[in-house]
Motif scaffolding. Structure first.
Motif, PDB file in Angstrom:
ATOM      1  N   CYS A  15      82.383  10.587 -69.435  1.00  0.00           N
ATOM      2  CA  CYS A  15      82.958  11.923 -69.392  1.00  0.00           C
ATOM      3  C   CYS A  15      82.676  12.671 -70.696  1.00  0.00           C
ATOM      4  N   ASP A  16      82.876  12.005 -71.829  1.00  0.00           N
ATOM      5  CA  ASP A  16      82.637  12.628 -73.128  1.00  0.00           C
ATOM      6  C   ASP A  16      81.164  12.976 -73.306  1.00  0.00           C
ATOM      7  N   PHE A  17      80.285  12.080 -72.864  1.00  0.00           N
ATOM      8  CA  PHE A  17      78.849  12.341 -72.939  1.00  0.00           C
ATOM      9  C   PHE A  17      78.496  13.602 -72.159  1.00  0.00           C
ATOM     10  N   ALA A  18      79.003  13.728 -70.936  1.00  0.00           N
ATOM     11  CA  ALA A  18      78.672  14.880 -70.095  1.00  0.00           C
ATOM     12  C   ALA A  18      79.209  16.176 -70.681  1.00  0.00           C
ATOM     13  N   ILE A  19      80.379  16.116 -71.296  1.00  0.00           N
ATOM     14  CA  ILE A  19      80.966  17.322 -71.892  1.00  0.00           C
ATOM     15  C   ILE A  19      80.100  17.836 -73.033  1.00  0.00           C
ATOM     16  N   ARG A  20      79.514  16.929 -73.806  1.00  0.00           N
ATOM     17  CA  ARG A  20      78.710  17.317 -74.969  1.00  0.00           C
ATOM     18  C   ARG A  20      77.276  17.698 -74.607  1.00  0.00           C
ATOM     19  N   LEU A  21      76.888  17.441 -73.385  1.00  0.00           N
ATOM     20  CA  LEU A  21      75.511  17.683 -72.953  1.00  0.00           C
ATOM     21  C   LEU A  21      75.420  19.020 -72.219  1.00  0.00           C
ATOM     22  N   PRO A  22      74.381  19.819 -72.479  1.00  0.00           N
ATOM     23  CA  PRO A  22      74.186  21.002 -71.627  1.00  0.00           C
ATOM     24  C   PRO A  22      74.099  20.564 -70.161  1.00  0.00           C
ATOM     25  N   THR A  23      74.745  21.308 -69.295  1.00  0.00           N
ATOM     26  CA  THR A  23      74.764  20.916 -67.891  1.00  0.00           C
ATOM     27  C   THR A  23      73.342  20.915 -67.325  1.00  0.00           C
ATOM     28  N   PRO A  24      72.882  19.781 -66.807  1.00  0.00           N
ATOM     29  CA  PRO A  24      71.528  19.742 -66.240  1.00  0.00           C
ATOM     30  C   PRO A  24      71.472  20.538 -64.949  1.00  0.00           C
ATOM     31  N   ARG A  25      70.274  20.965 -64.607  1.00  0.00           N
ATOM     32  CA  ARG A  25      70.138  21.664 -63.325  1.00  0.00           C
ATOM     33  C   ARG A  25      70.147  20.677 -62.179  1.00  0.00           C
ATOM     34  N   ALA A  26      69.841  19.399 -62.488  1.00  0.00           N
ATOM     35  CA  ALA A  26      69.844  18.357 -61.460  1.00  0.00           C
ATOM     36  C   ALA A  26      69.808  16.995 -62.137  1.00  0.00           C
ATOM     37  N   VAL A  27      70.078  15.962 -61.362  1.00  0.00           N
ATOM     38  CA  VAL A  27      70.022  14.569 -61.810  1.00  0.00           C
ATOM     39  C   VAL A  27      69.027  13.821 -60.930  1.00  0.00           C
ATOM     40  N   LEU A  28      68.217  12.983 -61.563  1.00  0.00           N
ATOM     41  CA  LEU A  28      67.407  12.003 -60.836  1.00  0.00           C
ATOM     42  C   LEU A  28      67.920  10.634 -61.240  1.00  0.00           C
ATOM     43  N   LEU A  29      68.319   9.821 -60.277  1.00  0.00           N
ATOM     44  CA  LEU A  29      68.988   8.560 -60.584  1.00  0.00           C
ATOM     45  C   LEU A  29      68.343   7.404 -59.827  1.00  0.00           C
ATOM     46  N   LEU A  30      68.031   6.347 -60.567  1.00  0.00           N
ATOM     47  CA  LEU A  30      67.536   5.089 -60.004  1.00  0.00           C
ATOM     48  C   LEU A  30      68.690   4.108 -59.894  1.00  0.00           C
ATOM     49  N   SER A  31      68.901   3.569 -58.697  1.00  0.00           N
ATOM     50  CA  SER A  31      69.977   2.597 -58.465  1.00  0.00           C
ATOM     51  C   SER A  31      69.421   1.340 -57.820  1.00  0.00           C
ATOM     52  N   PRO A  32      69.907   0.154 -58.218  1.00  0.00           N
ATOM     53  CA  PRO A  32      69.454  -1.083 -57.579  1.00  0.00           C
ATOM     54  C   PRO A  32      70.067  -1.314 -56.206  1.00  0.00           C
ATOM     55  N   HIS A  33      70.972  -0.430 -55.781  1.00  0.00           N
ATOM     56  CA  HIS A  33      71.625  -0.630 -54.491  1.00  0.00           C
ATOM     57  C   HIS A  33      70.887   0.061 -53.339  1.00  0.00           C
ATOM     58  N   TRP A  34      69.752   0.649 -53.659  1.00  0.00           N
ATOM     59  CA  TRP A  34      68.843   1.112 -52.608  1.00  0.00           C
ATOM     60  C   TRP A  34      67.507   0.426 -52.868  1.00  0.00           C
ATOM     61  N   MET A  35      67.358  -0.764 -52.305  1.00  0.00           N
ATOM     62  CA  MET A  35      66.161  -1.569 -52.536  1.00  0.00           C
ATOM     63  C   MET A  35      65.259  -1.454 -51.307  1.00  0.00           C
ATOM     64  N   THR A  36      63.996  -1.172 -51.550  1.00  0.00           N
ATOM     65  CA  THR A  36      63.086  -0.831 -50.467  1.00  0.00           C
ATOM     66  C   THR A  36      61.724  -1.486 -50.652  1.00  0.00           C
ATOM     67  N   ARG A  37      60.942  -1.487 -49.572  1.00  0.00           N
ATOM     68  CA  ARG A  37      59.512  -1.765 -49.680  1.00  0.00           C
ATOM     69  C   ARG A  37      58.834  -0.458 -50.084  1.00  0.00           C
ATOM     70  N   GLY A  38      58.164  -0.470 -51.183  1.00  0.00           N
ATOM     71  CA  GLY A  38      57.609   0.768 -51.694  1.00  0.00           C
ATOM     72  C   GLY A  38      58.682   1.605 -52.352  1.00  0.00           C
ATOM     73  N   LEU A  39      58.349   2.847 -52.644  1.00  0.00           N
ATOM     74  CA  LEU A  39      59.223   3.741 -53.402  1.00  0.00           C
ATOM     75  C   LEU A  39      59.663   4.891 -52.511  1.00  0.00           C
ATOM     76  N   TRP A  40      60.962   5.199 -52.546  1.00  0.00           N
ATOM     77  CA  TRP A  40      61.530   6.243 -51.703  1.00  0.00           C
ATOM     78  C   TRP A  40      62.387   7.185 -52.537  1.00  0.00           C
ATOM     79  N   LEU A  41      62.562   8.394 -52.026  1.00  0.00           N
ATOM     80  CA  LEU A  41      63.405   9.412 -52.650  1.00  0.00           C
ATOM     81  C   LEU A  41      64.323  10.019 -51.597  1.00  0.00           C
ATOM     82  N   THR A  42      65.536  10.375 -51.999  1.00  0.00           N
ATOM     83  CA  THR A  42      66.406  11.104 -51.078  1.00  0.00           C
ATOM     84  C   THR A  42      65.930  12.547 -50.982  1.00  0.00           C
ATOM     85  N   GLY A  43      65.876  13.054 -49.756  1.00  0.00           N
ATOM     86  CA  GLY A  43      65.435  14.425 -49.547  1.00  0.00           C
ATOM     87  C   GLY A  43      66.424  15.276 -48.792  1.00  0.00           C
ATOM     88  N   ALA A  44      67.625  14.756 -48.551  1.00  0.00           N
ATOM     89  CA  ALA A  44      68.636  15.517 -47.826  1.00  0.00           C
ATOM     90  C   ALA A  44      69.204  16.627 -48.705  1.00  0.00           C
TER      91      ALA A  44
END
Length: 261
Positions: free
Chosen positions: A29-58
């Protein structure tokens, strides 16, 4: 030209982190408060494990409760952050320039490796997010190469996050330990912290990470560690490293984070 955003590696802990922020939640929370608000986030998570590389597009990804056996209030939580299909296409193009193919999934939602820590970074769920999957055959050097390919996003107001866990031995969780770390978990955290503070290029860090003393005990499997070399490489080479003190849970689970700027 705007100052490039940092990149972030965070430890997302158990799903209950959503309801029990503790020191790690306060640090994010403190980190986000001190950071200029990003226009977006790109996040890599190990809980979406796939063959090949995928991105959310919804454009309106659903909240995925990909866990079982936890208290009922956890399943009622929603994180309705918007998606950003245009960012998914941009990431796909950046990866393609490095010979890496990625597929956009127009229906995939956000798993708990994404939405649980994002509740502490941006609790209003008002920052658009795209999630990147983890290929099942990913290794540390390839994770760093993926991060390096996405460095231009920092210049474009996108916060790149690797969400994992600095230590993740679920076989050694001790419910009686509270926030007291096991000696083995603490030693691994300090070794990795020292390696990051020592500098060196991102690829060398990725290689060295795989020879860190205590690796096999801290990470019987590597999927929760690989977001670290990803986030480190996404920042570039001439960087500063800041550790966010998240403490420990259940003895063996580090909740620390690193900011690369």
């Amino acid at each position: 030209m705007p100052t490039p955003l940092p990149t972030l590696f965070l430890s997302h802990g158990a799903p209950t982190f959503a309801l029990e922020p503790g020191a790690a939640g306060a640090a994010l929370c403190d980190f986000a408060i001190r950071l200029p608000t990003p226009r977006a986030v790109l996040l890599l998570s190990p809980h979406w494990m796939t063959r090949g590389l995928w991105l959310t597009g919804a454009s309106a990804p659903r909240t995925i409760h990909d866990f079982g056996g936890f208290p009922a209030p956890l399943y009622a939580l929603q994180y309705p952050a918007p998606g950003e299909p245009a960012l998914a296409t941009r990431v796909q193009a950046l990866l393609a320039t490095q010979g890496v193919a990625a597929t956009i999934d127009p229906q995939r939602g956000f798993d708990h490796g994404a939405w649980v820590p994002m509740r502490h970074l941006y609790p209003q769920a008002d920052v658009p997010m795209v999630q990147l999957s983890m290929p099942a055959d990913l290794d540390a050097r390839t994770a760093a190469a993926l991060g390096a390919a996405l460095r231009p996003l920092r210049e474009d107001g996108v916060l790149v996050i690797g969400s994992g866990s600095l230590t993740h031995n679920l076989y050694e969780l001790d419910p009686t330990a509270g926030e007291r770390p096991s000696p083995e978990a603490q030693a691994f955290v300090e070794s990795v912290s020292a390696a990051l503070a020592g500098g060196g290029d991102a690829a060398a860090f990725a290689d060295g990470l795989m020879t860190t003393p205590g690796l096999a005990r801290a990470h019987p499997t590597l999927e929760h560690l690989l977001p670290l070399p990803f986030a480190r490489a996404a920042a570039g080479e001439s960087i500063t490293v800041t550790r966010l003190e998240g403490g420990y849970r259940y003895g063996a689970l580090s909740m620390h984070a690193f900011v690369f700027a």
